[in-house]
Write a protein that holds these residues in place. Structure first.
Motif, PDB file in Angstrom:
ATOM      1  N   ARG A   6       0.883  -1.197   0.109  1.00 51.47           N
ATOM      2  CA  ARG A   6       0.060   0.096   0.034  1.00 51.47           C
ATOM      3  C   ARG A   6       0.853   1.358   0.204  1.00 51.47           C
ATOM      4  N   SER A   7       2.027   1.299   0.533  1.00 51.27           N
ATOM      5  CA  SER A   7       2.875   2.466   1.057  1.00 51.27           C
ATOM      6  C   SER A   7       3.515   3.214  -0.104  1.00 51.27           C
ATOM      7  N   LEU A   8       3.878   2.280  -1.053  1.00 42.63           N
ATOM      8  CA  LEU A   8       4.922   2.844  -2.054  1.00 42.63           C
ATOM      9  C   LEU A   8       4.454   3.305  -3.492  1.00 42.63           C
ATOM     10  N   ASN A   9       2.847   3.585  -3.509  1.00 45.67           N
ATOM     11  CA  ASN A   9       2.586   4.056  -4.546  1.00 45.67           C
ATOM     12  C   ASN A   9       2.995   2.985  -5.737  1.00 45.67           C
ATOM     13  N   TYR A  45       3.779   7.862   7.195  1.00 43.60           N
ATOM     14  CA  TYR A  45       2.508   8.348   6.969  1.00 43.60           C
ATOM     15  C   TYR A  45       1.711   6.992   7.380  1.00 43.60           C
ATOM     16  N   LEU A  46       0.757   6.843   8.140  1.00 40.62           N
ATOM     17  CA  LEU A  46      -0.399   6.023   8.357  1.00 40.62           C
ATOM     18  C   LEU A  46      -1.479   6.073   7.585  1.00 40.62           C
ATOM     19  N   ASP A  47      -1.910   4.990   6.548  1.00 39.12           N
ATOM     20  CA  ASP A  47      -3.064   4.863   5.790  1.00 39.12           C
ATOM     21  C   ASP A  47      -4.134   4.735   6.670  1.00 39.12           C
ATOM     22  N   ILE A  48      -4.876   5.676   7.190  1.00 39.87           N
ATOM     23  CA  ILE A  48      -6.003   5.232   7.939  1.00 39.87           C
ATOM     24  C   ILE A  48      -7.105   4.746   7.457  1.00 39.87           C
ATOM     25  N   ARG A  88       0.387  11.722   9.661  1.00 38.60           N
ATOM     26  CA  ARG A  88       1.716  11.962   9.615  1.00 38.60           C
ATOM     27  C   ARG A  88       2.315  11.567  10.930  1.00 38.60           C
ATOM     28  N   LEU A  89       3.145  10.302  10.812  1.00 43.91           N
ATOM     29  CA  LEU A  89       3.606   9.680  12.055  1.00 43.91           C
ATOM     30  C   LEU A  89       4.949  10.777  12.711  1.00 43.91           C
ATOM     31  N   GLY A  90       5.874  10.841  11.558  1.00 40.91           N
ATOM     32  CA  GLY A  90       7.020  11.457  12.056  1.00 40.91           C
ATOM     33  C   GLY A  90       7.989  11.235  10.986  1.00 40.91           C
ATOM     34  N   GLU A  91       9.457  11.701  11.388  1.00 44.43           N
ATOM     35  CA  GLU A  91      10.491  11.817  10.200  1.00 44.43           C
ATOM     36  C   GLU A  91      11.987  11.224  10.990  1.00 44.43           C
ATOM     37  N   GLY A  92      12.523  10.883  10.029  1.00 38.16           N
ATOM     38  CA  GLY A  92      14.067  10.372  10.391  1.00 38.16           C
ATOM     39  C   GLY A  92      15.003  10.822   9.237  1.00 38.16           C
ATOM     40  N   THR A  93      16.485  10.552   9.826  1.00 39.19           N
ATOM     41  CA  THR A  93      17.370  10.798   8.703  1.00 39.19           C
ATOM     42  C   THR A  93      17.284   9.491   7.806  1.00 39.19           C
ATOM     43  N   SER A  94      17.162   8.274   8.455  1.00 32.44           N
ATOM     44  CA  SER A  94      17.445   6.959   7.821  1.00 32.44           C
ATOM     45  C   SER A  94      15.852   6.112   7.824  1.00 32.44           C
ATOM     46  N   ARG A  95      15.810   5.358   6.738  1.00 34.14           N
ATOM     47  CA  ARG A  95      14.637   4.595   6.748  1.00 34.14           C
ATOM     48  C   ARG A  95      14.720   3.512   7.952  1.00 34.14           C
ATOM     49  N   ASP A  96      15.731   3.055   8.336  1.00 36.11           N
ATOM     50  CA  ASP A  96      15.665   1.925   9.393  1.00 36.11           C
ATOM     51  C   ASP A  96      15.411   2.495  10.609  1.00 36.11           C
ATOM     52  N   GLU A  97      15.964   3.781  10.938  1.00 39.49           N
ATOM     53  CA  GLU A  97      15.424   4.489  12.041  1.00 39.49           C
ATOM     54  C   GLU A  97      13.762   4.515  12.196  1.00 39.49           C
ATOM     55  N   ILE A  98      13.149   4.607  11.154  1.00 37.16           N
ATOM     56  CA  ILE A  98      11.794   4.828  11.241  1.00 37.16           C
ATOM     57  C   ILE A  98      11.182   3.482  11.464  1.00 37.16           C
ATOM     58  N   LEU A 107       3.275  -2.645   9.312  1.00 34.59           N
ATOM     59  CA  LEU A 107       4.090  -2.355   8.184  1.00 34.59           C
ATOM     60  C   LEU A 107       3.378  -2.248   6.830  1.00 34.59           C
ATOM     61  N   PRO A 108       2.266  -2.934   6.693  1.00 34.71           N
ATOM     62  CA  PRO A 108       1.515  -2.818   5.249  1.00 34.71           C
ATOM     63  C   PRO A 108       0.782  -1.708   5.232  1.00 34.71           C
ATOM     64  N   TYR A 109       0.428  -0.952   6.614  1.00 26.56           N
ATOM     65  CA  TYR A 109      -0.391   0.307   6.277  1.00 26.56           C
ATOM     66  C   TYR A 109       0.583   1.657   6.587  1.00 26.56           C
TER      67      TYR A 109
END
Length: 571
Positions: A6-9, A45-48, A88-98, A107-109
């Motif tokens: 769902r998350s990657l368009n 981002y959470l897809d509510i 919007r949940l938050g942001e981080g400098t790396s993908r792994d951090e999030i 994860l699918p949402y």
């Protein structure tokens, strides 16, 4: 790399698509140092909507954990009952951090997307030149003025193929690179900007002024090397002032160029003058100057002589012609410098002038000019009579037009050098370099009445015989006892000149002595300096024209050049 359907368009099927956002162009200073750039962050981002369609009983505990991990201060009920589609949940400098904050079951949402964040250098007043970017909207400064050039043109796409369902090893199918915005190199030199900013801060404190500002412009190219103000907005382009006596050299040049004066006239100053006999308005001078010629009147900033000259302009040319001459110098019109929000200033049409306006304008009252506009107008005098359009873009081509003759310019320039040597601008003098310029002290109107508040200006250039830089210093309401421009603004000009000379000394031009150097683009002064350093005497150099070196002989890179006459063509 973990992917969510769902998350990657992606589009449903074996090939998934990921958006790669285009970045905004970088902004660099004249030396190539970063002033503003995009830094990409990962945003979750959470897809509510998608979550509501799942088995919520099983997922609610994981949702509560997700919200706690991102410190959102919301409950699962708050989220699920909201009308938002995405949170919007938050942001981080790396993908792994999030990813570490997201429960596996959710994860699918959740989508993790790259988003740009504009970083900028804000010290020394650079923020007022640069402007800012909020979201995708450029606001103010260079960012807004050049938004069409800087903004990213087209996002890229990453196409991934999977052999089965979601795996940890997607295969790159193809990549469409993003089309980023174009970089911009400013004329602003961070070293110049820093020293100017330090000097105006010092001057503001010493003079207990409301604000202080300064602009440094290359005389022959119009390139702005520094633009600083102690205000929290860029008053160099967004504000205006009455120039006071600093306008007088321009008025004198108009009278000389139009034939109203021949330069040999004399005037008798009694210390005061009534510009219009039928009006009960008297303009006074600080001193009684007695009989003065044109040059002396300008050197000593004589109001009486200036108004007599303005009266001749009115009688011989008329108000309309006087107005058009002021327009030729750029008054009342934007310079179109590449900074958003520039104003045209105030130059009323002759039909709106009162009987006395011809006189008051000649001493710099009843006319409002933004600092950048006034500096460009005054620079005509320094630049041999040519107006050059001011710019903050390093690669911008020279735009110039002749306003007055070199002869008129030379007459005024000789007087302006005397202003510093023997007139009102003595405190602008600097050892080891010749300086020319003019003071201006304008009494401010408060609620339509003159109050003991002043706007003080010094505008000048150096070296006087072949100017490199034209500099404006302006001070609003100096309140430490002194207010005359010669006492408060001229010393700031001198301090800035000394700091600039030190910068040029610390960063000398690189010269090779084995081949003929490339002199193109240099001022005559710098070209002669380089030739002198490689052993070519000035009497062996011939030059033609004014401006910067456009052609040279021998050509750059020539080995056998020492016995030849060097020819420089300037333009």
């Amino acid at each position: 790399m973990l992917l969510s359907l769902r998350s990657l368009n992606f589009r449903v099927g074996p090939v998934w698509t990921i958006r790669i956002p285009a970045s905004r162009g970088k902004i660099l200073d004249a030396q190539g140092r970063l002033c503003a750039y995009d830094e990409f962050v990962n945003v979750a981002y959470l897809d509510i909507d998608y979550l509501r369609g799942a088995k919520l009983d099983r997922l609610v505990p994981h949702l509560e954990l997700l919200l706690r991990n991102f410190n959102l201060g919301k409950t699962s009920q708050d989220v699920l009952s909201s009308k938002q589609r995405f949170l919007r949940l938050g942001e981080g400098t790396s993908r792994d951090e999030i990813l570490r904050l997201i429960p596996t079951e959710l994860l699918p949402y959740v989508s993790i997307e790259l988003e740009p964040r504009r970083r900028r250098f804000i010290d020394f007043g650079m923020d007022k030149i640069l402007g800012t970017v909020v979201g995708k909207r450029a606001i103010g400064g260079v960012e807004e003025a050049l938004d069409s050039q800087l903004s990213g043109k087209k996002d890229g796409r990453l196409f991934l193929r999977f052999s089965g369902f979601v795996t940890l090893s997607p295969k790159l199918e193809s990549l469409d690179e993003p089309i980023d915005g174009k970089d911009v190199q400013l004329t602003i030199d961070m070293d110049f900007q820093r020293v100017c900013y330090e000097e105006i801060l010092k001057a503001k404190e010493q003079n207990q002024a409301l604000s202080v500002g300064a602009i440094v412009m290359e005389t022959k190219t119009g390139k702005i090397r520094a633009m600083v103000t102690t205000r929290n907005w860029n008053d160099a382009v967004l504000g205006y002032f009455e120039p006071g006596s600093s306008l007088k050299p321009i008025v004198y040049s108009i009278a000389l160029e139009s034939g109203v004066l021949n330069g040999k006239e004399t005037f008798n100053c009694t210390g005061q003058i009534k510009p219009v006999p039928e009006l009960d308005v008297i303009v006074r001078d600080i001193d009684v100057h007695g009989t003065v010629n044109v040059s002396e009147a300008l050197v000593h900033s004589c109001n009486s002589a200036t108004i007599m000259i303005a009266k001749r302009i009115k009688e011989q040319l008329g108000d309309e012609a006087y107005y058009e001459w002021l327009k030729k110098f750029g008054f009342g019109e934007k310079t179109n410098i590449e900074i958003a929000g520039e104003i045209p200033g105030v130059l009323r049409k002759p039909s709106q002038w009162s009987k006395i306006d011809f006189a008051m304008i000649s001493i710099g009252q009843g006319i409002g000019t933004p600092p950048i506009q006034f500096l460009a107008a005054f620079n005509v005098l320094a630049n041999g009579g040519k107006y050059v359009k001011p710019t903050v873009i390093e690669q911008k081509g020279l735009e110039e037009k002749r306003v007055i003759s070199e002869r008129t310019s030379e007459f005024i320039r000789q007087a302006l050098q005397r202003v510093v040597l023997e007139g009102t601008g003595k405190r602008a003098n600097v050892l080891h370099v010749s300086v020319a310029g003019k003071t201006g002290t304008a009494q401010k109107l408060v609620d339509g009445k003159d109050k003991e508040k002043y706007f003080s200006i010094f505008v000048g250039y150096f070296p006087a015989e072949d100017p490199l830089y034209t500099i404006l210093v302006y001070m609003d309401e100096p309140s430490a006892g002194a207010y005359l421009a010669g006492e408060v603004a001229a010393p700031v000009f001198a301090a800035i000149v000394r700091r600039i000379l030190q910068i040029r000394k610390e960063h000398p031009l690189n010269v090779t002595t084995t081949v003929m150097p490339d002199l193109r683009g240099l001022t005559l002064r710098d070209a002669l300096l380089i030739l002198e350093q490689i052993g070519i005497k000035r009497e062996n150099v011939k030059y033609d024209g004014v401006g910067t070196v456009k052609e040279q002989y021998p050509e750059p890179g020539t080995i056998e050049f020492r016995d030849k006459t060097v020819i420089l063509k300037l333009q």
